[in-house]
Design a protein around this motif. Structure first.
Motif, PDB file in Angstrom:
ATOM      1  N   ILE A   1      -0.259   1.794  11.550  1.00  0.00           N
ATOM      2  CA  ILE A   1       0.180   0.455  11.202  1.00  0.00           C
ATOM      3  C   ILE A   1       0.060   0.270   9.700  1.00  0.00           C
ATOM      4  N   GLN A   2       1.127  -0.294   9.092  1.00  0.00           N
ATOM      5  CA  GLN A   2       1.105  -0.592   7.655  1.00  0.00           C
ATOM      6  C   GLN A   2       0.956  -2.095   7.477  1.00  0.00           C
ATOM      7  N   LEU A   3      -0.031  -2.469   6.648  1.00  0.00           N
ATOM      8  CA  LEU A   3      -0.290  -3.895   6.444  1.00  0.00           C
ATOM      9  C   LEU A   3      -1.114  -4.111   5.187  1.00  0.00           C
ATOM     10  N   SER A   4      -1.142  -5.364   4.744  1.00  0.00           N
ATOM     11  CA  SER A   4      -2.000  -5.803   3.654  1.00  0.00           C
ATOM     12  C   SER A   4      -3.060  -6.731   4.229  1.00  0.00           C
ATOM     13  N   GLY A   5      -4.193  -6.839   3.522  1.00  0.00           N
ATOM     14  CA  GLY A   5      -5.257  -7.732   3.940  1.00  0.00           C
ATOM     15  C   GLY A   5      -5.765  -8.529   2.764  1.00  0.00           C
ATOM     16  N   LEU A   6      -5.590  -9.848   2.828  1.00  0.00           N
ATOM     17  CA  LEU A   6      -5.945 -10.716   1.705  1.00  0.00           C
ATOM     18  C   LEU A   6      -7.124 -11.603   2.094  1.00  0.00           C
ATOM     19  N   PRO A   7      -8.285 -11.438   1.436  1.00  0.00           N
ATOM     20  CA  PRO A   7      -9.444 -12.283   1.761  1.00  0.00           C
ATOM     21  C   PRO A   7      -9.167 -13.754   1.484  1.00  0.00           C
ATOM     22  N   GLY A   8      -9.898 -14.617   2.211  1.00  0.00           N
ATOM     23  CA  GLY A   8      -9.785 -16.049   1.983  1.00  0.00           C
ATOM     24  C   GLY A   8     -10.519 -16.474   0.734  1.00  0.00           C
ATOM     25  N   PRO A   9     -10.466 -17.749   0.388  1.00  0.00           N
ATOM     26  CA  PRO A   9     -11.113 -18.241  -0.845  1.00  0.00           C
ATOM     27  C   PRO A   9     -12.612 -17.965  -0.897  1.00  0.00           C
TER      28      PRO A   9
END
Length: 809
Positions: free
Chosen positions: A256-264
């Motif tokens: 699986i290809q994906l990005s992961g962006l943390p919350g504030p």
């Protein structure tokens, strides 16, 4: 003066000593017990539910021998006599301990001789699954509905032979399991391999048929759209209608290809690949990857068919659950099309906003590009292994040879003369009934897999009484200890040629086996059972009291403890680091929970700790603190019992009957900590003797709440302000500590005691039986071998495997 005390006691109790002599107790021992013990452990006053005045010296009886060993242990450790009684003199201790130890050794041989010549230990269901996987390369889901029965546990261990009984239900399920396993190993037609990638259009935009791929292509964004996944959101990962008709179950590879962006607040999004049919996670990982630099993650999983797989961002839901238009827009197809966090031109403005005006995520976000599946897959090694069990022809010599190969591997030793005759006859009967040779041979293989020789580990021989394992039995013990599975061909060869029975041969096999990937099972399974990690999450915390808690945090807690053991084993680190250390193993979720700097990447990794982090070692990990809680509050007594069992290898006696539980403080009373209430409760004479030894082991962790979060005051009911916690205490030996750090230092300074107990945990896991007091001296001798190099973990385990104890039945 000591000799005079014996003489005085003899003059005071001539009738007693004569009676004790008749019972077979040495007069000097009887005098010492009468002077220091009997008046508190007699018919009228049996403290701790333990009578000593009528305990017979029959060391051939297992239960009686254990009671005498318990007397010796408590005297040796200074527990008895208690602090408020006259202590025993050294000569008195020596007389009693020497007599008990000598009689114990004499009784051991008699007890062993009284045991049956053969013992059978049924495989646990985890071992069954591993065994068929290694034997035939087939995954069998033992936890599926209707599969194998759940195994009973004893203090976290699910492999205790005396508890793993066999019922008609077990036999019926073994028959069904064997048939299913063989149908997957030798299918009537070879399964077709499915290999396809599903992009964000499949995953997100055409799922509810609001849009078609053609429409998205016409918009000119087919190569630009991505699928943003918010907390508690779920997209399609694999749908039944995506698969060809008749697709076969098996092991599937996924990427699986994906990005992961943390919350504030730094919380990382958490990817879960969820099997919606079986209600379980196939893969879990925190994902930290920039939007413009996605990562590709890969895993393998068993898929039953038809599969229904979801891609989830498994974090607490940030939106209201019901009656919410903006939430519904997200969940269904009115959200529009997501291209980039800084380009909201094609998004529905009435949905919840996921990114601020600068393109920064408002919540921890996954952005999925595609997922691909390939399977079912089998390794070339598995295919060759299966072929080797098939006969070269239908002639009886070839059939018998093939059955011999299969039975040797399945039964973990060559079959005896005549054992295969019934299976040869079964094949002939099946063919006479009209079955094909292939079907008939598979029926014979099923018979071998449902034989007691397969699902039982047999130790001993009906023809002779022996105290030690033979080489075939030793191979099985070593394999199920390190791999939780059947011996491989190399180990069986060593058993057959006799090299396994030599110290060098056994050492060589141990070193080979711990380097094998299958040793990962030991590093995962042993700490789970030893530390009783199955109790983590047994009582789910109240979400109103502990909003920080979620399922991924629970899994991360367990992952820290098993990862910690793995790191200890890989580095051959000293045992004292189980008790106290300046490092741990965390992932981003745990880092946030502990208040530690977030790792730069996802996954578990080793990090250094400072004293002010208030962590280090097993005892202050969230898993071990949480498993002793009840979901609403911490339980100091349960924590003390856990430390006693896990670290000291001693199970305290159960509480007296009809003991009132500690109730929450009434709202009209001043607030009180659980410790304050417990100290009042423990003042009851019926409770004090046990609480004196247990409570100090649990009070050290008062700075940690029910889910293991650090605190300085206890939030409780009642009037006034929340009281400060008190993590200080005095250990039974008189040592004082101010907090958990001081407590852990005291434990680490007495690593000898922990090493002895740890050997007992290894012995329970390896020999599949409860370790008794009579085993302690031998296990202590094994532990002592590791003292010179600081009791290093891997070396300790090697010493244990090479010991005479490991070879005993």
């Amino acid at each position: 003066m000591i000799r005079l005390s014996f003489i005085a006691a003899a003059f005071l109790c001539p009738t007693l000593l004569a009676a004790e002599a008749i019972r077979g107790i040495d007069p000097k021992v009887a005098a010492t017990l009468e002077k220091h013990c009997n008046r508190c452990h007699n018919e009228k006053k049996d403290k701790g539910d333990f009578r000593l005045d009528d305990l017979p010296p029959d060391f051939t009886a297992e239960m009686i021998a254990q009671k005498w060993a318990q007397v010796m242990f408590r005297i040796n450790t200074g527990e008895m006599p208690p602090e408020d009684e006259e202590p025993m003199a050294q000569d008195e201790i020596g007389v009693v301990v020497d007599w008990i130890a000598t009689r114990t050794e004499e009784g051991r041989a008699a007890r062993h001789a009284a045991r049956g010549p053969v013992e059978h230990h049924r495989l646990s269901r985890t071992e069954y699954a591993n065994t068929v996987r290694d034997l035939l390369g087939v995954h069998y889901d033992v936890s599926a509905p209707g599969a194998l029965n759940v195994d009973p546990m004893w203090h976290g261990y699910d492999r205790i032979g005396s508890l793993l009984t066999l019922s008609p239900s077990h036999v019926d399920r073994y028959l069904k399991a064997a048939d299913l396993v063989l149908s997957r190993a030798y299918p009537e037609t070879e399964p077709k391999v499915f290999n396809k990638r599903f992009d964000s259009i499949d995953i997100r935009y055409t799922r509810y048929r609001r849009y078609t791929r053609e429409q998205i292509v016409e918009l000119g964004i087919a190569d630009k759209v991505r699928a943003p996944l918010w907390p508690k959101g779920a997209f399609a990962g694999l749908q039944p209608h995506w698969l060809p008709r008749g697709q076969q179950p098996g092991i599937y590879k996924a990427r699986i290809q994906l990005s992961g962006l943390p919350g504030p607040d730094g919380t990382a999004p958490h990817l879960t690949i969820w099997d919606a049919n079986r209600k379980r996670a196939l893969f879990d990982e925190d994902v930290i990857a920039p939007e413009d630099k996605p990562v590709i993650l890969g895993f393998e999983a068993f898929l039953d068919m038809p599969a229904n797989i979801e891609i989830q961002n498994e974090l607490p839901l940030p939106f209201p659950k019901d009656g919410n238009h903006t939430r519904n827009v997200l969940d269904h197809q009115d959200h529009g099309f997501f291209i980039h966090s800084k380009d909201g031109s094609m998004l529905n403005p009435t949905a919840y906003k996921l990114f601020d005006d600068d393109g920064k995520p408002i919540y921890p976000m996954l952005i999925v590009d595609w997922i691909e599946w390939e399977g079912p897959v089998s390794s070339g090694r598995d295919i060759e292994k299966r072929k080797d069990f098939l006969p070269a022809s239908e002639e009886e010599p070839a059939v018998r040879a093939a059955l011999h190969r299969f039975a040797t591997r399945a039964w973990r030793k060559p079959p005896e003369d005549g054992q295969l005759d019934r299976y040869i006859a079964l094949i002939a009967a099946e063919k006479a009934a009209g079955e094909s040779f292939r079907s008939a041979f598979r029926t014979a293989m099923a018979g071998i897999l449902t034989s007691k020789n397969f699902y039982y580990l047999k130790e001993g021989s009906p023809h002779e009484k022996r105290t030690h394992l033979d080489d075939w039995e030793l191979a099985s013990r070593l394999s199920y200890f390190l791999w939780s599975s059947t011996p491989d061909a190399a180990l069986l060869e060593a058993a057959g040629n006799g090299s396994l029975g030599t110290p060098d041969g056994l050492r060589g096999q141990f070193q080979r086996m711990i380097a094998d990937p299958k040793a990962e099972r030991f590093m995962e399974d042993f700490p789970r059972q030893w530390l009783q990690l199955h109790r983590v999450g047994m009582f789910p915390p109240d979400p109103k009291l502990y909003p920080q808690y979620d399922l991924w945090l629970e899994k991360s807690m367990v992952g820290e403890s098993t990862g910690y053991f793995r790191e200890m084993f890989a580095g051959n680190l000293p045992l004292r680091e189980f008790l106290d250390s300046n490092w741990t193993i965390i992932n981003p979720r745990l880092a946030k929970f502990y208040g530690l700097p977030s790792p730069a990447s996802s996954g578990f990794q080793k990090v250094s700790l400072r004293p002010e982090d208030n962590r280090g070692g097993l005892l202050t990990q969230a898993s071990t603190l949480m498993l002793t809680s009840d979901g609403t509050r911490h339980r100091p007594v349960h924590r003390g019992v856990w430390v006693s069992e896990t670290i000291f290898g001693r199970t305290p006696p159960p509480p007296p009957p009809n003991v009132d539980p500690i109730e929450p403080t009434p709202s009209d009373q001043p607030k009180a900590t659980v410790r304050m209430q417990l100290e009042a409760h423990a003042s009851n004479p019926a409770c004090a003797s046990c609480h004196r030894n247990i409570d100090p082991l649990g009070f050290a962790f008062e700075n940690y709440n029910a889910i293991g979060l650090w605190r300085v005051e206890e939030i409780t009911t009642g009037k006034g302000g929340n009281p400060k916690v008190d993590p200080s205490g005095i250990l039974p030996g008189g040592l004082r500590y101010d907090d958990a750090a001081g407590f852990k230092r005291h434990l680490a300074d007495d690593t000898d005691r922990f090493a002895d107990a740890f050997c007992g945990q290894l012995a329970t896991y390896a020999t599949r039986r409860m370790v008794t007091y009579a085993d302690r001296a031998e296990l202590a001798s094994i532990a002592k071998q590791g003292a010179a190099d600081g009791y290093r973990l891997r070396s300790m385990i090697e010493n244990f495997v090479l010991s005479d104890f490991f070879r005993k039945r």
